[in-house]
Design a protein around this motif. Structure first.
Motif, PDB file in Angstrom:
ATOM      1  N   GLN A 167      -7.768  83.317   9.714  1.00 35.22           N
ATOM      2  CA  GLN A 167      -6.383  83.206   9.244  1.00 35.22           C
ATOM      3  C   GLN A 167      -6.348  82.682   7.809  1.00 35.22           C
ATOM      4  O   GLN A 167      -5.575  83.182   6.971  1.00 35.22           O
ATOM      5  CB  GLN A 167      -5.597  82.269  10.159  1.00 35.22           C
ATOM      6  N   CYS A 168      -7.182  81.694   7.520  1.00 37.79           N
ATOM      7  CA  CYS A 168      -7.203  81.091   6.185  1.00 37.79           C
ATOM      8  C   CYS A 168      -7.599  82.104   5.117  1.00 37.79           C
ATOM      9  O   CYS A 168      -6.959  82.193   4.063  1.00 37.79           O
ATOM     10  CB  CYS A 168      -8.172  79.907   6.159  1.00 37.79           C
ATOM     11  N   THR A 171      -7.444  85.325   5.281  1.00 39.76           N
ATOM     12  CA  THR A 171      -6.425  86.374   5.194  1.00 39.76           C
ATOM     13  C   THR A 171      -5.222  85.885   4.395  1.00 39.76           C
ATOM     14  O   THR A 171      -4.704  86.585   3.511  1.00 39.76           O
ATOM     15  CB  THR A 171      -5.982  86.820   6.600  1.00 39.76           C
ATOM     16  N   LEU A 172      -4.753  84.661   4.712  1.00 38.14           N
ATOM     17  CA  LEU A 172      -3.632  84.088   3.967  1.00 38.14           C
ATOM     18  C   LEU A 172      -3.986  83.895   2.493  1.00 38.14           C
ATOM     19  O   LEU A 172      -3.175  84.182   1.605  1.00 38.14           O
ATOM     20  CB  LEU A 172      -3.225  82.754   4.588  1.00 38.14           C
ATOM     21  N   VAL A 223      -3.805  87.259   0.694  1.00 34.80           N
ATOM     22  CA  VAL A 223      -2.443  87.758   0.468  1.00 34.80           C
ATOM     23  C   VAL A 223      -1.696  86.892  -0.549  1.00 34.80           C
ATOM     24  O   VAL A 223      -1.056  87.401  -1.476  1.00 34.80           O
ATOM     25  CB  VAL A 223      -1.670  87.827   1.796  1.00 34.80           C
ATOM     26  N   LEU A 224      -1.764  85.567  -0.381  1.00 32.29           N
ATOM     27  CA  LEU A 224      -1.001  84.683  -1.259  1.00 32.29           C
ATOM     28  C   LEU A 224      -1.575  84.627  -2.669  1.00 32.29           C
ATOM     29  O   LEU A 224      -0.825  84.501  -3.648  1.00 32.29           O
ATOM     30  CB  LEU A 224      -0.933  83.283  -0.650  1.00 32.29           C
ATOM     31  N   THR A 228      -1.015  77.644  -1.600  1.00 30.72           N
ATOM     32  CA  THR A 228      -2.041  78.335  -0.811  1.00 30.72           C
ATOM     33  C   THR A 228      -3.151  77.371  -0.430  1.00 30.72           C
ATOM     34  O   THR A 228      -3.581  77.323   0.735  1.00 30.72           O
ATOM     35  CB  THR A 228      -2.618  79.511  -1.612  1.00 30.72           C
ATOM     36  N   ILE A 288      -1.912  75.018   2.313  1.00 30.39           N
ATOM     37  CA  ILE A 288      -1.821  75.684   3.619  1.00 30.39           C
ATOM     38  C   ILE A 288      -3.196  75.802   4.257  1.00 30.39           C
ATOM     39  O   ILE A 288      -3.383  75.522   5.452  1.00 30.39           O
ATOM     40  CB  ILE A 288      -1.172  77.074   3.458  1.00 30.39           C
ATOM     41  N   ILE A 289      -4.185  76.206   3.469  1.00 34.73           N
ATOM     42  CA  ILE A 289      -5.542  76.350   3.995  1.00 34.73           C
ATOM     43  C   ILE A 289      -6.061  75.013   4.509  1.00 34.73           C
ATOM     44  O   ILE A 289      -6.606  74.917   5.621  1.00 34.73           O
ATOM     45  CB  ILE A 289      -6.470  76.902   2.892  1.00 34.73           C
TER      46      ILE A 289
END
Length: 208
Positions: free
Chosen positions: A164-165, A167-168, A171-172, A191, A194-195
């Motif tokens: 998930q990290c 991938t995020l 994208v971000l 970003t 969030i990670i």
């Protein structure tokens, strides 16, 4: 099939150094053209012209431009890992390790055409893979880092979170470079936060 000492997926394995260098020229050209005009507008003929090779030479190793760009992503991943591992500065916490790795990634998005082709041209790395392929070498590398050096438990949940990290982050970070050619700083900072927050849910308890 792979080029010797390279992770590229190609139709035909080159048997001479000159052929290996030709593949590198094709990847350099693809990154340069896509970074300049975008993935959708780029054709295989554009890549061949920029690489100063025949279009048949491109097709000898890659069936289409998607396969060429997949190899660019593979090369990006290798260069990123090599640069992170080459830094001799010790880090004492997993947060510092992730911060340093993300800083390297952002810098490469700013300075290397292969990264700009992915981050700044309307293309995400995951879009180049089959829908049923969830393997991600970056998330696997981060798993190795956290498990071996910071005593994170090796669980399916951790590996899912790291997927998930990455991938995020993909994208971000791409969004950050759409908002600003140097990378929109607030988006990059968000970003990273969030990670770290996602990974923190798996942090092992500190010894009492």
């Amino acid at each position: 099939m792979t080029v010797p000492d390279s992770p590229y997926r190609v139709r035909r394995t080159p048997t001479q150094y000159r052929a290996s260098r030709q593949i590198e020229r094709i990847l350099d050209a693809a990154a340069r053209v896509v970074a300049g005009k975008g993935y959708a507008a780029t054709t295989t003929a554009d890549i061949a012209k920029a690489a100063t090779v025949s279009i048949g030479s491109v097709y000898r190793y890659f069936p289409d431009k998607t396969a060429v760009m997949r190899a660019v992503v593979d090369r990006n991943t290798r260069r990123f890992r090599d640069r992170v591992l080459a830094d001799p500065t010790p880090v004492r916490t997993w947060r510092a390790a992730l911060d340093r790795a993300y800083a390297v990634y952002v810098d490469m998005c700013r300075t290397e055409e292969g990264f700009r082709a992915i981050s700044g041209a309307g293309l995400a790395a995951g879009e180049l893979e089959p829908a049923d392929d969830t393997r991600d070498p970056l998330s696997e590398a981060f798993a190795t880092l956290l498990i071996r050096h910071f005593a994170f438990p090796d669980t399916p949940a951790l590996r899912t979170t790291l997927l998930q990290c990455t991938t995020l982050a993909d994208v971000l970070t791409r969004l950050a470079f759409r908002l600003s050619h140097t990378g929109h700083q607030d988006t990059l900072d968000q970003t990273r936060t969030i990670i770290e927050n996602l990974v923190a849910t798996h942090e092992p308890p500190r010894p009492s």
